[in-house]
Design a protein around this motif. Structure first.
Motif, PDB file in Angstrom:
ATOM      1  N   ALA A  69       0.920  -1.066   0.114  1.00 57.28           N
ATOM      2  CA  ALA A  69       0.097   0.171  -0.180  1.00 57.28           C
ATOM      3  C   ALA A  69       0.842   1.300   0.066  1.00 57.28           C
ATOM      4  CB  ALA A  69      -1.028  -0.034   1.200  1.00 57.28           C
ATOM      5  N   GLU A  70       0.461   2.275  -0.588  1.00 58.76           N
ATOM      6  CA  GLU A  70       1.494   3.508  -1.146  1.00 58.76           C
ATOM      7  C   GLU A  70       1.906   4.020   0.217  1.00 58.76           C
ATOM      8  OE1 GLU A  70      -0.170   6.566  -3.592  1.00 58.76           O
ATOM      9  OE2 GLU A  70       1.731   7.389  -3.732  1.00 58.76           O
ATOM     10  N   GLU A  71       1.119   4.364   1.214  1.00 55.73           N
ATOM     11  CA  GLU A  71       1.412   5.102   2.571  1.00 55.73           C
ATOM     12  C   GLU A  71       2.039   4.219   3.449  1.00 55.73           C
ATOM     13  OE1 GLU A  71       1.266   7.822   1.437  1.00 55.73           O
ATOM     14  OE2 GLU A  71       0.058   7.922  -0.207  1.00 55.73           O
ATOM     15  N   ILE A  85      -2.895  -1.251  -3.128  1.00 57.09           N
ATOM     16  CA  ILE A  85      -3.575  -0.266  -2.622  1.00 57.09           C
ATOM     17  C   ILE A  85      -3.241   0.946  -3.150  1.00 57.09           C
ATOM     18  CG2 ILE A  85      -5.078   0.657  -1.020  1.00 57.09           C
ATOM     19  CD1 ILE A  85      -5.189  -1.732   0.656  1.00 57.09           C
ATOM     20  N   ASP A  86      -3.708   1.888  -3.663  1.00 57.14           N
ATOM     21  CA  ASP A  86      -3.643   3.319  -3.648  1.00 57.14           C
ATOM     22  C   ASP A  86      -4.959   3.770  -3.382  1.00 57.14           C
ATOM     23  OD1 ASP A  86      -3.386   6.208  -4.181  1.00 57.14           O
ATOM     24  OD2 ASP A  86      -2.015   5.577  -6.210  1.00 57.14           O
ATOM     25  N   PRO A  87      -4.802   4.666  -1.847  1.00 56.61           N
ATOM     26  CA  PRO A  87      -5.895   5.077  -1.284  1.00 56.61           C
ATOM     27  C   PRO A  87      -6.423   6.334  -1.876  1.00 56.61           C
ATOM     28  CG  PRO A  87      -3.874   5.413  -0.123  1.00 56.61           C
ATOM     29  CD  PRO A  87      -3.485   4.655  -1.050  1.00 56.61           C
ATOM     30  N   LEU A  88      -5.638   7.072  -2.517  1.00 54.47           N
ATOM     31  CA  LEU A  88      -6.110   8.314  -3.204  1.00 54.47           C
ATOM     32  C   LEU A  88      -5.007   8.432  -4.504  1.00 54.47           C
ATOM     33  CD1 LEU A  88      -7.744  10.995  -3.813  1.00 54.47           C
ATOM     34  CD2 LEU A  88      -6.486  11.789  -1.813  1.00 54.47           C
ATOM     35  N   ASP A  89      -5.580   8.019  -5.636  1.00 49.03           N
ATOM     36  CA  ASP A  89      -4.522   8.173  -6.911  1.00 49.03           C
ATOM     37  C   ASP A  89      -5.261   9.324  -7.477  1.00 49.03           C
ATOM     38  OD1 ASP A  89      -2.609   7.265  -8.823  1.00 49.03           O
ATOM     39  OD2 ASP A  89      -4.305   7.035 -10.138  1.00 49.03           O
ATOM     40  N   GLY A  90      -4.189  10.390  -7.671  1.00 47.28           N
ATOM     41  CA  GLY A  90      -4.841  11.724  -8.069  1.00 47.28           C
ATOM     42  C   GLY A  90      -4.557  12.634  -7.117  1.00 47.28           C
ATOM     43  N   PRO A 212       3.483   0.128  -8.578  1.00 44.05           N
ATOM     44  CA  PRO A 212       2.375  -1.032  -8.597  1.00 44.05           C
ATOM     45  C   PRO A 212       0.959  -0.545  -8.350  1.00 44.05           C
ATOM     46  CG  PRO A 212       4.362  -1.584  -7.179  1.00 44.05           C
ATOM     47  CD  PRO A 212       4.559  -0.272  -7.607  1.00 44.05           C
ATOM     48  N   TRP A 213       0.980   0.546  -7.337  1.00 44.97           N
ATOM     49  CA  TRP A 213      -0.621   0.774  -6.653  1.00 44.97           C
ATOM     50  C   TRP A 213      -1.069   1.573  -7.803  1.00 44.97           C
ATOM     51  CZ3 TRP A 213       3.689   0.810  -3.354  1.00 44.97           C
ATOM     52  CH2 TRP A 213       4.461   1.954  -3.397  1.00 44.97           C
ATOM     53  N   ASP A 214      -0.293   2.273  -8.545  1.00 41.59           N
ATOM     54  CA  ASP A 214      -1.209   3.071  -9.665  1.00 41.59           C
ATOM     55  C   ASP A 214      -1.713   2.567 -10.675  1.00 41.59           C
ATOM     56  OD1 ASP A 214       0.009   5.495  -8.637  1.00 41.59           O
ATOM     57  OD2 ASP A 214       1.949   5.129  -9.667  1.00 41.59           O
ATOM     58  N   VAL A 215      -1.103   1.082 -10.938  1.00 44.28           N
ATOM     59  CA  VAL A 215      -1.538   0.609 -12.350  1.00 44.28           C
ATOM     60  C   VAL A 215      -2.175  -1.076 -12.093  1.00 44.28           C
ATOM     61  CG1 VAL A 215       0.201   1.452 -13.799  1.00 44.28           C
ATOM     62  CG2 VAL A 215       0.866  -0.579 -12.542  1.00 44.28           C
TER      63      VAL A 215
END
Ligand code: IPD
Ligand code: CA
Ligand code: CA
Length: 264
Positions: A69-71, A85-90, A212-215
């Motif tokens: 997970a990103e964070e 997981i990306d909990p907020l992409d953008g 990885p979490w972006d895509v």
């Protein structure tokens, strides 16, 4: 045996709940809430709180799974299953109040993605697929477009913002597409770019410097919608390899030839 369809529906629900939290915070974000992780790489309490809530809910529906997970709010590693997981992409869009951002969740079994959900919060659009399924957008089957030439395609990309080592190659390919397509868009959420390829709004997407979490979720949804995904050389290292092209099936070869030519 895990029923991926049932699991996927639960993940959609979890994403929608996460989206409600993110949306409740968008007007409250202050300049002082923005932390910098790296060059042009921002994070806020919203990203972190969103991830904590996702980790908690996903742990309840599949206790044996770990997290990438990103964070970094969980260091649990799963033996077989891991959520990516990306909990907020953008996040950059989010902190500027620009309405295009998403939650991206994939489930990886060993090294293979078996489920993906991308929830674009502002349009309330949930894109999802599981192993062996079609791709869906809010209960409707979606497919990639059938446009067969880049000259008739609308393309998406992400601009390099921290790794400028391949900027010249990137700009050369960008110039080619500017002159030889219907145009290029930069939405600011790679997960949404991929979801839009899956449902035929874009014919193709490419970017380098991705995580990885972006895509992971979006690339899987593109494939389940009938599209193709690879790294810039046509190989399979697009989740951890930091570069990706994703297109409908008809323009893939033409697109790959160009990415090989300009990124050789
Ligand atoms: C970013 C977005 C953006 C892409 C960047 C990503 P973040 O993710 O997906 O579209 O160009 O490469 O890092 O930081 O907003 O989660
Ligand atoms: Ca991201
Ligand atoms: Ca993020």
């Amino acid at each position: 045996m895990i029923n991926y369809e049932e699991l996927c529906i639960k993940v959609c629900e979890i994403s929608r709940n996460g989206g409600r939290f993110i949306q409740s915070e968008v007007s409250k974000i202050r300049y002082t809430d923005i932390e910098t992780k790296g060059l042009n790489d921002f994070v806020t309490y919203v990203d972190k709180t969103s991830e904590q809530a996702l980790v908690k809910s996903l742990s309840e529906i599949l206790p044996e799974a770990g997290f990438i997970a990103e964070e970094n709010t969980s260091d649990k590693k799963g033996e077989i299953y891991n959520w990516i997981i990306d909990p907020l992409d953008g996040t950059t869009n989010f902190i500027h109040g620009l309405p295009c951002y998403s939650i991206s969740i994939a489930l990886m079994k060993n090294n293979k993605i078996v489920l993906g959900v991308v929830y674009e919060i502002n349009q309330d659009e949930c894109f999802y697929a599981w192993e062996g399924s079609n791709a869906f957008l809010n209960n409707q089957i979606v497919k990639v477009s059938s446009i067969s030439t880049i000259s008739s395609s609308l393309l998406a990309t992400g601009f390099p913002y921290y790794d400028y080592s391949k900027l010249d190659n990137y700009m050369d390919l960008f110039r080619h597409f500017l002159k030889n397509s219907h145009g290029l868009r930069r939405l600011g959420s790679a997960a949404v770019d991929l979801a839009y390829v899956a449902c035929g709004r874009f014919e193709g997407f490419y970017e380098y410097g991705l995580r990885p979490w972006d895509v992971a979720a979006g690339a899987f949804i593109v494939q389940q919608a009938g599209g193709k995904v690879s790294d810039f050389k046509g190989g399979n290292n697009y989740i951890f390899g930091k570069e990706l092209i994703a297109t409908n099936s008809s323009i893939f070869n033409e697109f790959l030839e160009l990415s090989q030519k300009y990124f050789k």
